[in-house]
Write a protein that holds these residues in place. Structure first.
Motif, PDB file in Angstrom:
ATOM      1  N   PRO A 168       0.833  -1.203   0.000  1.00 18.35           N
ATOM      2  CA  PRO A 168       0.000   0.000   0.000  1.00 18.35           C
ATOM      3  C   PRO A 168       0.867   1.252   0.000  1.00 18.35           C
ATOM      4  O   PRO A 168       2.047   1.200   0.357  1.00 18.35           O
ATOM      5  N   ILE A 169       0.273   2.349  -0.416  1.00 20.56           N
ATOM      6  CA  ILE A 169       0.922   3.643  -0.254  1.00 20.56           C
ATOM      7  C   ILE A 169       0.259   4.311   0.938  1.00 20.56           C
ATOM      8  O   ILE A 169      -0.875   3.979   1.292  1.00 20.56           O
ATOM      9  N   ARG A 170       0.962   5.200   1.583  1.00 18.94           N
ATOM     10  CA  ARG A 170       0.417   5.880   2.757  1.00 18.94           C
ATOM     11  C   ARG A 170       0.042   7.305   2.377  1.00 18.94           C
ATOM     12  O   ARG A 170       0.855   8.062   1.860  1.00 18.94           O
ATOM     13  N   LEU A 171      -1.201   7.642   2.609  1.00 26.40           N
ATOM     14  CA  LEU A 171      -1.697   8.999   2.412  1.00 26.40           C
ATOM     15  C   LEU A 171      -2.329   9.426   3.732  1.00 26.40           C
ATOM     16  O   LEU A 171      -3.287   8.809   4.189  1.00 26.40           O
ATOM     17  N   GLY A 172      -1.757  10.450   4.343  1.00 25.76           N
ATOM     18  CA  GLY A 172      -2.276  10.884   5.633  1.00 25.76           C
ATOM     19  C   GLY A 172      -2.136   9.827   6.704  1.00 25.76           C
ATOM     20  O   GLY A 172      -2.934   9.768   7.631  1.00 25.76           O
ATOM     21  N   GLY A 173      -1.137   8.947   6.566  1.00 19.07           N
ATOM     22  CA  GLY A 173      -0.903   7.899   7.554  1.00 19.07           C
ATOM     23  C   GLY A 173      -1.761   6.662   7.360  1.00 19.07           C
ATOM     24  O   GLY A 173      -1.620   5.699   8.094  1.00 19.07           O
ATOM     25  N   ARG A 174      -2.658   6.676   6.395  1.00 17.93           N
ATOM     26  CA  ARG A 174      -3.533   5.523   6.157  1.00 17.93           C
ATOM     27  C   ARG A 174      -3.094   4.777   4.907  1.00 17.93           C
ATOM     28  O   ARG A 174      -2.634   5.387   3.951  1.00 17.93           O
ATOM     29  N   PRO A 175      -3.276   3.454   4.910  1.00 17.44           N
ATOM     30  CA  PRO A 175      -2.868   2.677   3.736  1.00 17.44           C
ATOM     31  C   PRO A 175      -3.930   2.711   2.636  1.00 17.44           C
ATOM     32  O   PRO A 175      -5.132   2.612   2.910  1.00 17.44           O
ATOM     33  N   TYR A 176      -3.463   2.883   1.408  1.00 18.51           N
ATOM     34  CA  TYR A 176      -4.325   2.826   0.227  1.00 18.51           C
ATOM     35  C   TYR A 176      -3.625   2.006  -0.836  1.00 18.51           C
ATOM     36  O   TYR A 176      -2.407   2.060  -0.971  1.00 18.51           O
ATOM     37  N   TRP A 177      -4.413   1.260  -1.588  1.00 20.27           N
ATOM     38  CA  TRP A 177      -3.891   0.469  -2.689  1.00 20.27           C
ATOM     39  C   TRP A 177      -4.404   1.056  -3.990  1.00 20.27           C
ATOM     40  O   TRP A 177      -5.571   1.457  -4.086  1.00 20.27           O
ATOM     41  N   ILE A 178      -3.548   1.086  -5.009  1.00 23.61           N
ATOM     42  CA  ILE A 178      -3.962   1.551  -6.326  1.00 23.61           C
ATOM     43  C   ILE A 178      -4.687   0.388  -6.983  1.00 23.61           C
ATOM     44  O   ILE A 178      -4.120  -0.693  -7.167  1.00 23.61           O
ATOM     45  N   GLU A 179      -5.959   0.614  -7.307  1.00 19.60           N
ATOM     46  CA  GLU A 179      -6.819  -0.478  -7.775  1.00 19.60           C
ATOM     47  C   GLU A 179      -6.270  -1.157  -9.022  1.00 19.60           C
ATOM     48  O   GLU A 179      -6.311  -2.383  -9.133  1.00 19.60           O
ATOM     49  N   SER A 180      -5.718  -0.386  -9.942  1.00 19.91           N
ATOM     50  CA  SER A 180      -5.199  -1.001 -11.171  1.00 19.91           C
ATOM     51  C   SER A 180      -4.016  -1.928 -10.871  1.00 19.91           C
ATOM     52  O   SER A 180      -3.866  -2.964 -11.511  1.00 19.91           O
ATOM     53  N   GLN A 181      -3.197  -1.602  -9.868  1.00 22.78           N
ATOM     54  CA  GLN A 181      -2.080  -2.470  -9.487  1.00 22.78           C
ATOM     55  C   GLN A 181      -2.588  -3.758  -8.846  1.00 22.78           C
ATOM     56  O   GLN A 181      -2.044  -4.837  -9.091  1.00 22.78           O
ATOM     57  N   VAL A 182      -3.631  -3.641  -8.043  1.00 23.44           N
ATOM     58  CA  VAL A 182      -4.234  -4.828  -7.426  1.00 23.44           C
ATOM     59  C   VAL A 182      -4.804  -5.728  -8.521  1.00 23.44           C
ATOM     60  O   VAL A 182      -4.580  -6.944  -8.529  1.00 23.44           O
ATOM     61  N   ASP A 183      -5.529  -5.118  -9.463  1.00 26.56           N
ATOM     62  CA  ASP A 183      -6.113  -5.885 -10.565  1.00 26.56           C
ATOM     63  C   ASP A 183      -5.029  -6.594 -11.378  1.00 26.56           C
ATOM     64  O   ASP A 183      -5.178  -7.772 -11.720  1.00 26.56           O
ATOM     65  N   ASP A 184      -3.939  -5.886 -11.679  1.00 21.82           N
ATOM     66  CA  ASP A 184      -2.840  -6.485 -12.440  1.00 21.82           C
ATOM     67  C   ASP A 184      -2.236  -7.667 -11.688  1.00 21.82           C
ATOM     68  O   ASP A 184      -1.913  -8.699 -12.284  1.00 21.82           O
ATOM     69  N   ALA A 185      -2.076  -7.529 -10.357  1.00 23.98           N
ATOM     70  CA  ALA A 185      -1.517  -8.623  -9.551  1.00 23.98           C
ATOM     71  C   ALA A 185      -2.445  -9.839  -9.573  1.00 23.98           C
ATOM     72  O   ALA A 185      -1.980 -10.975  -9.709  1.00 23.98           O
ATOM     73  N   LEU A 186      -3.735  -9.606  -9.495  1.00 25.66           N
ATOM     74  CA  LEU A 186      -4.694 -10.716  -9.505  1.00 25.66           C
ATOM     75  C   LEU A 186      -4.727 -11.402 -10.860  1.00 25.66           C
ATOM     76  O   LEU A 186      -4.788 -12.628 -10.936  1.00 25.66           O
ATOM     77  N   ILE A 187      -4.640 -10.629 -11.924  1.00 29.05           N
ATOM     78  CA  ILE A 187      -4.612 -11.200 -13.270  1.00 29.05           C
ATOM     79  C   ILE A 187      -3.347 -12.040 -13.442  1.00 29.05           C
ATOM     80  O   ILE A 187      -3.386 -13.146 -13.975  1.00 29.05           O
ATOM     81  N   GLY A 188      -2.222 -11.517 -12.981  1.00 25.14           N
ATOM     82  CA  GLY A 188      -0.956 -12.249 -13.082  1.00 25.14           C
ATOM     83  C   GLY A 188      -1.006 -13.575 -12.345  1.00 25.14           C
ATOM     84  O   GLY A 188      -0.478 -14.572 -12.819  1.00 25.14           O
ATOM     85  N   GLN A 189      -1.658 -13.600 -11.191  1.00 24.25           N
ATOM     86  CA  GLN A 189      -1.774 -14.837 -10.424  1.00 24.25           C
ATOM     87  C   GLN A 189      -2.666 -15.846 -11.129  1.00 24.25           C
ATOM     88  O   GLN A 189      -2.359 -17.040 -11.144  1.00 24.25           O
ATOM     89  N   SER A 190      -3.760 -15.356 -11.703  1.00 24.40           N
ATOM     90  CA  SER A 190      -4.672 -16.293 -12.371  1.00 24.40           C
ATOM     91  C   SER A 190      -4.036 -16.881 -13.621  1.00 24.40           C
ATOM     92  O   SER A 190      -4.293 -18.027 -13.980  1.00 24.40           O
ATOM     93  N   GLN A 191      -3.184 -16.114 -14.282  1.00 23.37           N
ATOM     94  CA  GLN A 191      -2.487 -16.622 -15.474  1.00 23.37           C
ATOM     95  C   GLN A 191      -1.406 -17.608 -15.099  1.00 23.37           C
ATOM     96  O   GLN A 191      -1.114 -18.533 -15.857  1.00 23.37           O
ATOM     97  N   ALA A 192      -0.806 -17.433 -13.935  1.00 25.15           N
ATOM     98  CA  ALA A 192       0.260 -18.330 -13.494  1.00 25.15           C
ATOM     99  C   ALA A 192      -0.291 -19.662 -12.963  1.00 25.15           C
ATOM    100  O   ALA A 192       0.421 -20.656 -12.919  1.00 25.15           O
ATOM    101  N   ALA A 193      -1.559 -19.658 -12.578  1.00 24.75           N
ATOM    102  CA  ALA A 193      -2.155 -20.863 -11.988  1.00 24.75           C
ATOM    103  C   ALA A 193      -2.501 -21.907 -13.015  1.00 24.75           C
ATOM    104  O   ALA A 193      -2.544 -21.807 -14.144  1.00 24.75           O
TER     105      ALA A 193
END
Length: 65
Positions: A40-65
């Motif tokens: 995650p990146i920290r904005l104002g001390g709170r964690p946030y994830w960039i949705e497109s990066q999460v989506d890319d990671a999930l796609i990469g995992q499904s292709q590797a499976a």
């Protein structure tokens, strides 16, 4: 993958949990440690994830499976 000129969408912890089927906070951080989802990146001390990066990671995992 994000297109040029497209606004980035940030997910907070609760939104990420919902996107991934209700996973707990500790499970999400285990996924980060294992490299299954991006750090995650920290904005104002709170964690946030960039949705497109999460989506890319999930796609990469499904292709590797």
């Amino acid at each position: 993958m994000q297109q040029k000129g497209e606004a980035m969408t940030y997910l907070n912890l609760n939104q990420l949990s919902q996107k991934l089927g209700g996973r707990s906070r500790s499970s999400l951080y285990r996924d980060v440690e294992a490299g299954r989802i991006p750090e995650p990146i920290r904005l104002g001390g709170r964690p946030y994830w960039i949705e497109s990066q999460v989506d890319d990671a999930l796609i990469g995992q499904s292709q590797a499976a």
